[in-house]
Design a protein around this motif. Structure first.
Motif, PDB file in Angstrom:
ATOM      1  N   HIS A 153       0.823  -1.213   0.000  1.00  0.00           N
ATOM      2  CA  HIS A 153       0.000   0.000   0.000  1.00  0.00           C
ATOM      3  C   HIS A 153       0.865   1.275   0.000  1.00  0.00           C
ATOM      4  O   HIS A 153       0.534   2.263  -0.687  1.00  0.00           O
ATOM      5  CB  HIS A 153      -0.896  -0.045   1.247  1.00  0.00           C
ATOM      6  N   HIS A 157       1.171   4.568  -2.462  1.00  0.00           N
ATOM      7  CA  HIS A 157       1.147   6.018  -2.210  1.00  0.00           C
ATOM      8  C   HIS A 157       2.308   6.701  -2.948  1.00  0.00           C
ATOM      9  O   HIS A 157       2.142   7.796  -3.489  1.00  0.00           O
ATOM     10  CB  HIS A 157       1.210   6.310  -0.713  1.00  0.00           C
ATOM     11  N   SER A 188       0.013   9.544   6.234  1.00  0.00           N
ATOM     12  CA  SER A 188      -1.354   9.027   6.089  1.00  0.00           C
ATOM     13  C   SER A 188      -1.945   8.808   7.462  1.00  0.00           C
ATOM     14  O   SER A 188      -1.398   9.237   8.475  1.00  0.00           O
ATOM     15  CB  SER A 188      -1.316   7.726   5.285  1.00  0.00           C
ATOM     16  N   ASP A 359      -6.707   7.057   0.048  1.00  0.00           N
ATOM     17  CA  ASP A 359      -6.642   5.692  -0.470  1.00  0.00           C
ATOM     18  C   ASP A 359      -7.451   5.494  -1.744  1.00  0.00           C
ATOM     19  O   ASP A 359      -8.570   5.979  -1.862  1.00  0.00           O
ATOM     20  CB  ASP A 359      -7.120   4.718   0.615  1.00  0.00           C
TER      21      ASP A 359
END
Ligand code: KG4
Ligand code: ZN
Length: 395
Positions: A153, A157, A188, A359
């Protein structure tokens, strides 16, 4: 290459179909289909993300979103043959009964789309919700015989800055090429990290938060101020209103934790506690004071992020700075980082568009393409890992 990407690491269920061309050094992406269901409204009541509820929502939404993106990308065709699902699917989806039910009902009715790869977020994030996406990807991969690229993930980003578009905040993001060595400031809800990228896919975490992540601090302070979840956008809105009203710095001076320490680490929990004490002392606060606090908090976080990042920019002779993650949607932070370009000539600063800051699954497709096209062997297993860190596959 056509990529179907799936993201379920937190409270957004997202699926995209992305066409990727070119090489890892010079990639080009077109979005053929993109569908996202945000669970924010559902979690608002709880003041944060409630994992079991999030898992249930992902299960409910994945099949409808898949059908939506296939339709948008014109890859949706009804199956004419009466294909039976392999029995393995029951096993793969045994912990996701609602998803299994929809999978059995709809997937055999859809013709295999011309997709070359399925990219799925395997971590970091909430493990129960990650599993829903991973098991969905495994099931589709089995039925359609398409390989899976397990994707980090946070790498997503980083890759989010590669989509070449001007964004809604007015800062043009036209030169979205990454020159190395690059530095990524990832901010985040779950992470605050400064990551040195010496060359593509070669990561070194220089520093990170010792307690709360930047986004988490925004969310917690927002809750103290009686603002709704997620707190970041609410705080930045109030901060902006205060800046428009008065020029001078306000009287609510908050600390700048760890701003002068000789490292690249962060700490935001003290800032949150400082706000808590101020609120307790004040007993009752007016709307105007709320705005002042929001502005001072926004300024404090921004200053700490800027100072720590500047140290790394100088010490590592960085060519490109990437500022990404949900908090990168913050206008004060974006403007302050964009301004670094002037004193540090030769530096380019890249942000994702506002939409791609929080996201999404488009960034997952882009990160997966970078890995695939760099011909590095995948080192990540196809399994959810809530604490997944950066794995280097480039030497
Ligand atoms: O990247 P992201 O969507 O999810 C995670 O991977 O965690 O980041 C979500 C975080 C939330 O904490 C949210 O409050 C924060 O990003 N955020 C903001 C803003 N918009 C979203 N923080 C500050 N200012 C904003 N405008
Ligand atoms: Zn994220």
């Amino acid at each position: 290459m056509i990529i179907l990407s799936i993201e379920t690491s937190c409270d957004e269920t997202a699926i995209s179909v992305v066409e990727a061309k070119g090489s890892a050094e010079s990639p080009g992406f077109s979005i053929l289909g993109n569908a996202c269901f945000s669970q924010i409204k559902i979690h608002k009541e709880y003041g944060g993300v409630y994992p079991n509820l999030a898992k249930r929502e992902h299960q409910k939404n994945l099949v409808p979103l898949l059908i939506e993106v296939l339709k948008e990308s014109k890859f949706f065709k009804l199956e004419t043959k009466d294909e039976k699902l392999p029995t393995e699917i029951e096993k793969i989806l045994e912990r996701e009964p609602e998803l299994l039910r929809q999978f059995k009902e709809f997937i055999p009715t859809i013709e295999k789309p011309p997709i070359d790869m399925i990219a799925v977020t395997v971590g970091p994030g909430l493990e129960p919700t990650l599993w829903v996406g991973v098991n969905f990807a495994k099931s589709l991969s089995r039925v359609w015989n398409i390989p899976i690229e397990p994707t980090n993930h946070m790498e997503g980003h980083i890759a989010s800055v590669l989509l070449n578009r001007s964004d809604e905040s007015g800062i043009k993001n036209n030169e979205s090429r990454i020159n190395y060595p690059a530095l990524a400031l990832l901010i985040s809800g779950g992470h605050t990290q400064l990551v040195l990228i010496e060359k593509p896919l070669k990561y070194k975490i220089l520093g990170e938060t010792r307690d709360d992540a930047a986004g988490e601090a925004y969310d917690k302070v927002a809750r103290m101020l009686g603002l709704s979840y997620p707190g970041g956008p609410e705080i930045s809105r109030l901060a902006k209103e205060d800046r428009e009203k008065r020029q001078e710095a306000n009287v609510w001076r908050l600390p700048r934790p760890m701003i002068h320490t000789d490292d690249y680490d962060f700490s935001f929990s003290g800032l949150k506690t400082a706000v808590l004490y101020r609120l307790r002392d004040a007993k009752k606060i007016t709307n105007s004071q709320k705005k002042e606090i929001a502005r001072e908090f926004d300024d404090a976080v921004t200053e700490v992020l800027i100072r720590k990042t500047e140290r790394a920019l100088r010490n590592y002779d960085i060519k490109t700075l990437i500022v990404a993650g949900g908090v990168a949607a913050n206008p004060n932070i974006r403007e302050s980082f964009a301004a670094l370009k002037k004193p540090l000539s030769g530096l380019s600063v890249l942000f994702p568009t506002i939409k791609l800051s929080t996201d999404n699954s488009i960034m997952i497709a882009m990160a997966a393409f970078l890995r695939i096209s760099s011909k590095q062997e995948t080192v990540i297993p196809i399994a959810a890992n809530g604490n997944l860190s950066f794995s280097n596959s480039a030497n």
